[in-house]
Design an enzyme around this catalytic site. Sequence first.
Site, PDB file in Angstrom:
ATOM      1  N   CYS A   1      11.040 -13.790 -13.133  1.00 40.24           N
ATOM      2  CA  CYS A   1      10.692 -15.161 -13.528  1.00 40.24           C
ATOM      3  C   CYS A   1      10.722 -16.082 -12.302  1.00 40.24           C
ATOM      4  O   CYS A   1      11.273 -15.761 -11.265  1.00 40.24           O
ATOM      5  CB  CYS A   1      11.695 -15.677 -14.558  1.00 40.24           C
TER       6      CYS A   1
ATOM      7  N   ARG B   1       5.321 -13.565  -8.244  1.00 43.02           N
ATOM      8  CA  ARG B   1       6.502 -12.869  -8.769  1.00 43.02           C
ATOM      9  C   ARG B   1       6.186 -12.126 -10.072  1.00 43.02           C
ATOM     10  O   ARG B   1       6.974 -11.321 -10.539  1.00 43.02           O
ATOM     11  CB  ARG B   1       7.632 -13.878  -8.995  1.00 43.02           C
TER      12      ARG B   1
ATOM     13  N   TRP C   1       8.665 -13.688 -17.126  1.00 43.69           N
ATOM     14  CA  TRP C   1       8.243 -12.280 -17.203  1.00 43.69           C
ATOM     15  C   TRP C   1       9.075 -11.699 -18.335  1.00 43.69           C
ATOM     16  O   TRP C   1      10.298 -11.595 -18.215  1.00 43.69           O
ATOM     17  CB  TRP C   1       8.542 -11.586 -15.878  1.00 43.69           C
TER      18      TRP C   1
ATOM     19  N   ASN D   1      16.462 -17.599 -15.083  1.00 42.88           N
ATOM     20  CA  ASN D   1      15.966 -16.325 -14.556  1.00 42.88           C
ATOM     21  C   ASN D   1      17.165 -15.382 -14.550  1.00 42.88           C
ATOM     22  O   ASN D   1      18.234 -15.748 -14.074  1.00 42.88           O
ATOM     23  CB  ASN D   1      15.424 -16.530 -13.126  1.00 42.88           C
ATOM     24  N   GLY D   2      16.997 -14.172 -15.101  1.00 40.70           N
ATOM     25  CA  GLY D   2      18.106 -13.221 -15.151  1.00 40.70           C
ATOM     26  C   GLY D   2      18.231 -12.666 -16.565  1.00 40.70           C
ATOM     27  O   GLY D   2      17.356 -12.875 -17.410  1.00 40.70           O
TER      28      GLY D   2
ATOM     29  N   GLU E   1       3.590   7.622  -2.664  1.00 36.55           N
ATOM     30  CA  GLU E   1       3.284   6.199  -2.454  1.00 36.55           C
ATOM     31  C   GLU E   1       1.818   5.915  -2.745  1.00 36.55           C
ATOM     32  O   GLU E   1       1.475   4.920  -3.394  1.00 36.55           O
ATOM     33  CB  GLU E   1       3.641   5.808  -1.019  1.00 36.55           C
TER      34      GLU E   1
ATOM     35  N   LYS F   1       0.414   3.263  -5.632  1.00 37.05           N
ATOM     36  CA  LYS F   1      -0.536   2.171  -5.356  1.00 37.05           C
ATOM     37  C   LYS F   1      -1.679   2.194  -6.362  1.00 37.05           C
ATOM     38  O   LYS F   1      -2.055   1.180  -6.933  1.00 37.05           O
ATOM     39  CB  LYS F   1      -1.099   2.288  -3.935  1.00 37.05           C
TER      40      LYS F   1
ATOM     41  N   GLU G   1      -0.474   1.249 -10.011  1.00 37.34           N
ATOM     42  CA  GLU G   1       0.035  -0.096 -10.320  1.00 37.34           C
ATOM     43  C   GLU G   1      -1.036  -1.171 -10.212  1.00 37.34           C
ATOM     44  O   GLU G   1      -0.873  -2.241 -10.792  1.00 37.34           O
ATOM     45  CB  GLU G   1       1.250  -0.435  -9.464  1.00 37.34           C
TER      46      GLU G   1
ATOM     47  N   HIS H   1       2.753  25.754  -9.591  1.00 35.79           N
ATOM     48  CA  HIS H   1       3.848  25.934 -10.566  1.00 35.79           C
ATOM     49  C   HIS H   1       3.625  25.086 -11.811  1.00 35.79           C
ATOM     50  O   HIS H   1       4.571  24.757 -12.517  1.00 35.79           O
ATOM     51  CB  HIS H   1       5.181  25.580  -9.907  1.00 35.79           C
TER      52      HIS H   1
ATOM     53  N   LYS I   1       6.880  -8.883  -8.829  1.00 42.18           N
ATOM     54  CA  LYS I   1       7.032  -8.572  -7.403  1.00 42.18           C
ATOM     55  C   LYS I   1       8.443  -8.086  -7.118  1.00 42.18           C
ATOM     56  O   LYS I   1       8.646  -7.216  -6.296  1.00 42.18           O
ATOM     57  CB  LYS I   1       6.741  -9.795  -6.534  1.00 42.18           C
TER      58      LYS I   1
HETATM   59  C1  AGP Z   1       5.744  -1.211  -5.069  1.00 43.03           C
HETATM   60  O1  AGP Z   1       4.344  -1.413  -4.828  1.00 43.03           O
HETATM   61  C2  AGP Z   1       6.224  -1.983  -6.261  1.00 43.03           C
HETATM   62  N1  AGP Z   1       5.925  -3.352  -6.163  1.00 43.03           N
HETATM   63  C3  AGP Z   1       7.656  -1.671  -6.608  1.00 43.03           C
HETATM   64  O2  AGP Z   1       7.781  -0.276  -6.778  1.00 43.03           O
HETATM   65  C4  AGP Z   1       8.728  -2.095  -5.558  1.00 43.03           C
HETATM   66  O3  AGP Z   1       8.624  -1.284  -4.414  1.00 43.03           O
HETATM   67  C5  AGP Z   1      10.115  -1.880  -6.179  1.00 43.03           C
HETATM   68  O4  AGP Z   1      10.221  -2.716  -7.313  1.00 43.03           O
HETATM   69  C6  AGP Z   1      11.257  -2.167  -5.212  1.00 43.03           C
HETATM   70  O5  AGP Z   1      11.186  -3.514  -4.816  1.00 43.03           O
HETATM   71  P1  AGP Z   1      12.074  -3.974  -3.542  1.00 43.03           P
HETATM   72  O6  AGP Z   1      11.582  -3.180  -2.369  1.00 43.03           O
HETATM   73  O7  AGP Z   1      11.800  -5.436  -3.418  1.00 43.03           O
HETATM   74  O8  AGP Z   1      13.502  -3.656  -3.866  1.00 43.03           O
END
Ligand code: AGP
Length: 628
Positions: free
Chosen positions: A2, A27, A75, A107-108, A501, A505, A508, A524, A623
Site C-alpha cells: 500500500c 508499489r 493492495w 499500510n501493514g 529469473e 520475468k 509476472e 526426469h 513492488k
Molecule cells: C521480482 O521481479 C519481483 N518483483 C519480486 O519477486 C521481488 O524480487 C521480491 O518480492 C523480493 O523483493 P525485494 O528484493 O524488494 O525483497
Amino acid sequence: MCGIVGYIGKSDTTEFLLQGLYRLEYRGYDSAGLCFVRDDGLLERRRSVGRISNLETLVRRQPVPSRIGIGHTRWATHGAATESNAHPHYGGHPEFGGLSDLALVHNGVIENYQDLKQELMEDGYSFQSQTDTEVVAQLLHRTIFQMRQAGELNDQSPIDFATALRDVLARLRGTYGLVVMFHGKPDFLLAARCGSPLVIGVGQGEQFIASDPAPLYGKTDKIITLVDHQIAIITSRSIQVIQRDTGTVQPSIQVLTQGQDSHSCEGYEHYMHKEIYQQPEAIRNAIRGRLDRDDATAKLGGLNLTVPQLRNIERLVLTGCGTSWHSALIGEYMIEQISRMPVEVEYASELRYRNPPVDKQTLVFGITQSGETADTLAALREMQRKGHPTLAICNNIGSSIAREADGGIYLHAGPEIGVASTKAFTSQVVVLALLALYFGRMRHLSFEDGLRWIDELEALADQVQVALQTEEQIKQIAYEFQDATNVLYLGRNYLFPTALEGALKLKEISYIHAEGYPAAEMKHGPIALVDQHTPSVFLISKGLVYDKIMSNLQEVKARGGPVIAVTDRVDSQLEKLADRIILVPSVAEPLQPVVSVVPLQLLAYHIALLRGCDVDKPRNLAKSVTVE
Ligand code: AGP
C-alpha cells in the site's frame, strides 16, 4: 504494497495528495482513496476501485477545498478490492457521535484484528468493510470516547489524542504505518509506525507525509524517517515525535539525495525499459570505490565486522524472496567456487519458520531490493534473535532491513520503480561477486586470480551494453512467441538460477506460464511438456557443461519443441538445432548471468507489451511485499 500520503499546511491539499499517490503507483495497488477535513470541520472522503485516475475524476468532479488531508493506495490483503474496503476508513459510532469522527489510512497487517473486531461489535460498533484497518479506526474511536468519558481527554490537546493512539497501538499485533485525522480538528495529524515505513517531509508552513520519499521530490529535501514505535504529532509548523518507551525525542532530519529524475521515465515508455537500460550504469555504481588493486580484493566498508570476526566465519546463509532469491542462488555458486566458503540459500519465508540448526560461525545475508519485504525482514530478525550477525544487500537506503541489519552493502542502483526487478537483480549478482572476491582473498584466492576478477568486474558493464543491442532481434522473437501459453527456461550451473529469473520475468509481466528448470532435469519429468506449442529458452555458455546442455537441447528438439538459444558461442551444431539464436558476450562463467539475463528481460518486456499488459504495474503484484 500500500501507499500512504498526507498533507497539512498552507496550500490546498488535493494536488499533493493526488500527485503523491501517482508517484506511489509503482508499489502496486487495486483501489485508492482520499479524505479531507473540510473548512467546516467535517470529514469528507472520495474512494474508488482501480487506477488513481478514477479517483482523480471523482475528486475533480466534486472537489473538497481543504488544507489537511490523507490519501492511500490499497493492495488488497483483508477483503477484496472494493470501494468499501478502500482506505481511508472512518471511526465513529451512531450513539457516541457521528459515523466519521476520525479517518485513518494504514499500510501493514494487524494479525489480531478479528478478536478486536469481535470486542468492538459487542460494544455496539458496526463495520462497513472487511479490513483490519477499520478495526484500528474503531478501536481508536472507542478509546477516545472512553478517555472523554473519564475526563482524561482535552479536546484542544493533540497530545491527548496521541495518548489515545498509543493505547490503541499497544493492543495491536502486527505491522503498521498509519496516519489519522479527526473531525473538527484541522490543525493536526497523527502518524505512527511499526514495521511499515513512513517519512515526513519538512516544509515551510506545511508538512508532507508519505510511505517513501517518492512523493516528496520537488516539495522538500528535508525528511524525518519514523522508526518503529514512534508516533508523530504533525501541525503545519511543528513535528513532535514520541517514542513509545522514552517519550518525546528529537527527530533527526535527513537530506533527500536522489534526484527528481529517479521517478520519471526519462523518455522511455516504461520504468522497466528504462531500468533495463540503466544496468550498465548500475553495475558501475555497484563496483565504484569497491575494487582494491593493491591487495587484489574488494573493499566493503559497511560490513561492520572486524577482519578477525570475518576470518572466523565458516559458512554463509543467503536469504531473500523472488528475484532476490535467484541472485542468492548465483551468489551461492560464486562464493563457493571463488572462496570455497560453504553457502546455504534459503527462501526467507521458509527460513523464518524452519528453525534450521545454524552454527555460531555463520553469517547471514538478507538480499532485498526494497529493504521492506516482510518475510526477509522477519527472517533476519529471527537469525539476529539467535545471535547471528545479519547483513543486508539492499538497494533502498534507510529502509527497515538496511536499518535493522548489523551492516551490509548497498547496491547503489538508484530507485527501481518497475515491479519486475531488473537492474537490482544484476546489481545484486555484482555485489555478491564482490563478496566472493572479498572472502576468496581472505582464504585461498591468489593475488593474480584476485586481479583477474577485478578485470572481469570492471569490464562487465560494457558487456551488458553489448547485450542490450539484441533488442531488435528480441522484438522479432517476442512477436513470434507472444501467444505461447507455456514456456520452459533451461540452464545449467550458473545459468540455472538465470533460467529461473527469466521465467519469473515472463510470468509476472506477460501472465504466460513459464518454468525455469535445470536443463539436465528435463528428462526426469518436465520433458513430457514439450511439444510444438511449447518453446524452450536454452541458456548456453561455453563453460564446463556446454556439451551436456547441447544434449539436453537435442532431447527437446527431438520432440518437436521450438528452441530459442541465448548463448555466448555459436557453432554449426547449434545453428542446425536452434530455431532462434541470441548471441551475447562471453564473460567469466560466474558473471555470465549478468549478461545472459538481459535478453530474457527484454523478451519478457516485449511479449508483455504485445499482449497489452501493464508492464510497470502487473496485475496482483506489488513492488515490495510488506505483508506475509
Ligand atoms: C521480482 O521481479 C519481483 N518483483 C519480486 O519477486 C521481488 O524480487 C521480491 O518480492 C523480493 O523483493 P525485494 O528484493 O524488494 O525483497
